[in-house]
Design a protein around this motif. Structure first.
Motif, PDB file in Angstrom:
ATOM      1  N   GLY A  71      -6.016  10.406 -17.417  1.00  6.53           N
ATOM      2  CA  GLY A  71      -5.113  10.157 -16.300  1.00  6.53           C
ATOM      3  C   GLY A  71      -5.572   9.016 -15.411  1.00  6.53           C
ATOM      4  N   TYR A  72      -6.766   8.491 -15.647  1.00  6.71           N
ATOM      5  CA  TYR A  72      -7.306   7.373 -14.859  1.00  6.71           C
ATOM      6  C   TYR A  72      -6.491   6.128 -15.172  1.00  6.71           C
ATOM      7  N   ASP A  73      -5.775   5.620 -14.171  1.00  7.00           N
ATOM      8  CA  ASP A  73      -4.754   4.596 -14.401  1.00  7.00           C
ATOM      9  C   ASP A  73      -5.256   3.363 -15.153  1.00  7.00           C
ATOM     10  N   PRO A  74      -6.344   2.695 -14.714  1.00 11.64           N
ATOM     11  CA  PRO A  74      -6.755   1.481 -15.445  1.00 11.64           C
ATOM     12  C   PRO A  74      -7.090   1.761 -16.901  1.00 11.64           C
ATOM     13  N   CYS A  75      -7.734   2.894 -17.160  1.00  9.51           N
ATOM     14  CA  CYS A  75      -8.091   3.253 -18.528  1.00  9.51           C
ATOM     15  C   CYS A  75      -6.844   3.542 -19.353  1.00  9.51           C
ATOM     16  N   SER A  76      -5.897   4.263 -18.768  1.00  8.61           N
ATOM     17  CA  SER A  76      -4.666   4.596 -19.487  1.00  8.61           C
ATOM     18  C   SER A  76      -3.857   3.349 -19.801  1.00  8.61           C
ATOM     19  N   CYS A 131       1.923   6.231 -13.240  1.00  8.96           N
ATOM     20  CA  CYS A 131       2.020   6.566 -11.820  1.00  8.96           C
ATOM     21  C   CYS A 131       0.610   6.706 -11.270  1.00  8.96           C
ATOM     22  N   GLY A 132       0.440   6.354 -10.013  1.00  5.06           N
ATOM     23  CA  GLY A 132      -0.859   6.450  -9.368  1.00  5.06           C
ATOM     24  C   GLY A 132      -0.673   6.552  -7.867  1.00  5.06           C
TER      25      GLY A 132
END
Length: 526
Positions: free
Chosen positions: A420-425, A291-292
């Protein structure tokens, strides 16, 4: 006449014309002392479900006190603690960052207390999709050639190689989805061993062996800390028709390396184009849950609807991967109750403690996670955000807890540790084996995650209508039209199957996915 897949997809992206009939406010649990505004409420209005006058203007998606809340008292939403009143709050007042804050409280982990065996659908009756079967039996949802880098220094060459295959260059290879560069900002100026190097090499290996690649070219500079030879030896990789590697220094510089890289990729294309899709079981789907740009509706519509789709996928033998450890903080006790064993539950809590220590060492706190956009959308604390985010994981048993980018064999619902950083996750989830992504958003996220297709699930109809080209499905009708969570979950599950079969997602149509490869960089930069 039956609708085609394209017509079905277009219908899902078409804003609903049905009259909006959402209630003014909604209470999510009988124990809650706040309610959520389903539209903007003005001071002096008295929604019947609230039972008192609004003392403030309440933005859509925000919370209003359903009764008086004393200073220091727990504020409850979803029947759970989302914070504590930092001052006396009167019934009808807006409840947000100005009068609600974080506080410590005891969680009852109750390991495995609510875990139940999965009621699997018999294999002969399981849903199917049109997948790509690799020679070694792995199942793919897409058919790319990847150009990966060991270090930031080789990023420009890798992008130039991939760019050579844009446009008509692939016309003779219609079954190849594209040639994509996966560049990153690390690989040198770091320790040659330890956690940072371990995470980077594990991530690269996950991409190098991902089934959505028909072939991969790995490009290094030659003198970096993250040496190609070390990666090849560590993971037992061998040069062949689907894997090759090269070094810019040995190739003779930039221009020579680009030409060399283009020739190596060109040699992979004929075999890559030979693939054909065929029916395979939904058990081969490994779904990344993300989610973002979350808002106050995320935990009411899109996230629980995705959770319902996850429950269905797991019953059909598939795998679902929940991540973003800082975004389950405050909801971890709900996951430990579903743990398959005490050991699994304790692995999750160990990661929570690691993150508490990690943020403290960097002069931060777990409550630093909600962004300004999250707060504008109605989320007050990380506790509130996490309770909504955890709903993506459905209700089935938590089978295991994995480290970042660790291979996930499945099946079932699992957790992978990540920021929680979307691209990293999502980079970690794809390295773990995810071959499709479901991404919920309320504020409106734009991204894609090649080589795995990404579906955007919008939490509310307003954002969906404003950004319909970026959104694959509107979950707003859960509130607007009274569609059940289960029915919306069925729609999401069907869309997952169609997308896994090759139907293009919105982010793919917009060509996202070339810039979201972000390995988790941890440790000293030297």
């Amino acid at each position: 006449m039956a609708q085609t897949e394209t017509q079905l997809a277009e219908a899902e992206r078409t804003p609903s014309v049905q009259a909006v009939s959402a209630p003014a406010v909604v209470r999510l649990n009988p124990d809650d002392n706040v309610m959520v505004a389903c539209r903007r409420l003005t001071a002096g209005s008295e929604p019947s479900a609230l039972g008192v006058k609004c003392l403030d203007d309440i933005p859509s998606g925000h919370k209003v006190a359903a009764r008086a809340i004393a200073h220091g008292e727990a504020v409850r939403k979803y029947g759970q603690i989302i914070g504590f009143a930092t001052q006396d709050i009167d019934a009808g007042q807006h409840v947000h960052t100005h009068n609600c804050g974080m506080g410590d409280f005891e969680r009852d982990y109750a390991y495995g207390a609510e875990a139940r065996p999965t009621d699997y659908v018999p294999e002969a009756e399981r849903a199917t999709f049109q997948g790509i079967v690799r020679p070694d039996g792995r199942i793919a949802t897409r058919n790319y050639i990847g150009v990966l880098t060991t270090v930031n220094c080789s990023a420009t060459v890798a992008r130039a190689v991939a760019d050579s295959f844009r446009g008509p260059a692939l016309d003779a290879y219609p079954n190849v989805d594209g040639v994509v560069a996966f560049a990153h900002g690390t690989g040198c100026g770091m320790a040659g061993s330890g956690e940072g190097m371990e995470l980077l090499q594990r991530t690269l290996h996950g991409y190098l062996t991902h089934p959505n690649f028909a072939g991969v070219l790995l490009i290094g500079l030659g003198c970096e800390m993250n040496q190609i030879n070390r990666i090849v030896e560590r993971f037992g990789l061998e040069r062949g028709s689907s894997f090759d590697y090269m070094k810019i220094q040995e190739a003779g510089g930039t221009r020579a390396a680009v030409q060399d890289g283009v020739e190596r990729v060109q040699a992979m294309l004929p075999a890559a184009n030979e693939v054909k899709r065929q029916p395979v079981s939904a058990s081969h789907i490994k779904l990344a849950l993300q989610c973002g740009g979350s808002d106050g509706y995320s935990g009411i519509t899109a996230n629980p609807a995705l959770g319902a789709a996850v429950d269905k996928l797991v019953r059909h033998g598939g795998t679902a991967i929940l991540s973003e450890t800082p975004e389950i903080y405050g909801a971890e006790h709900l996951l430990t109750r579903r743990a398959a064993s005490r050991e699994v539950g304790e692995k999750l809590i160990e990661r929570i403690h690691w993150w508490e220590d990690y943020t403290a060492k960097n002069s931060g706190s777990m409550d630093n996670n909600p962004s300004p956009g999250n707060k504008e959308g109605g989320l007050t604390t990380i506790l509130e955000k996490s309770l909504g985010a955890a709903a993506k994981g459905g209700t089935t048993r938590l089978e295991n807890v994995h480290g970042y980018a660790e291979p996930i064999a499945g099946p079932g619902f699992v957790f992978m540790d990540s920021p929680g950083y979307d691209p990293c996750s999502i980079t970690g989830q794809i390295a773990s084996g995810a071959n499709i992504v479901c991404f919920t958003t309320g504020r409106g996220s734009v991204s894609g995650f090649k080589p795995s297709p990404s579906l955007k699930l919008c939490t509310n109809s307003t954002t969906y209508q404003r950004m319909s080209e970026d959104m694959d499905i509107n979950c707003g009708p859960v509130l607007d039209e009274g569609i059940s969570i289960e029915e919306m979950g069925d729609k999401i599950f069907d869309l997952i199957l169609r997308t896994a079969s090759g139907q293009q997602s919105c982010s793919e149509a917009l060509d996202f996915g070339d810039n979201e490869f972000v390995p988790w960089q941890i440790g000293a930069v030297m």
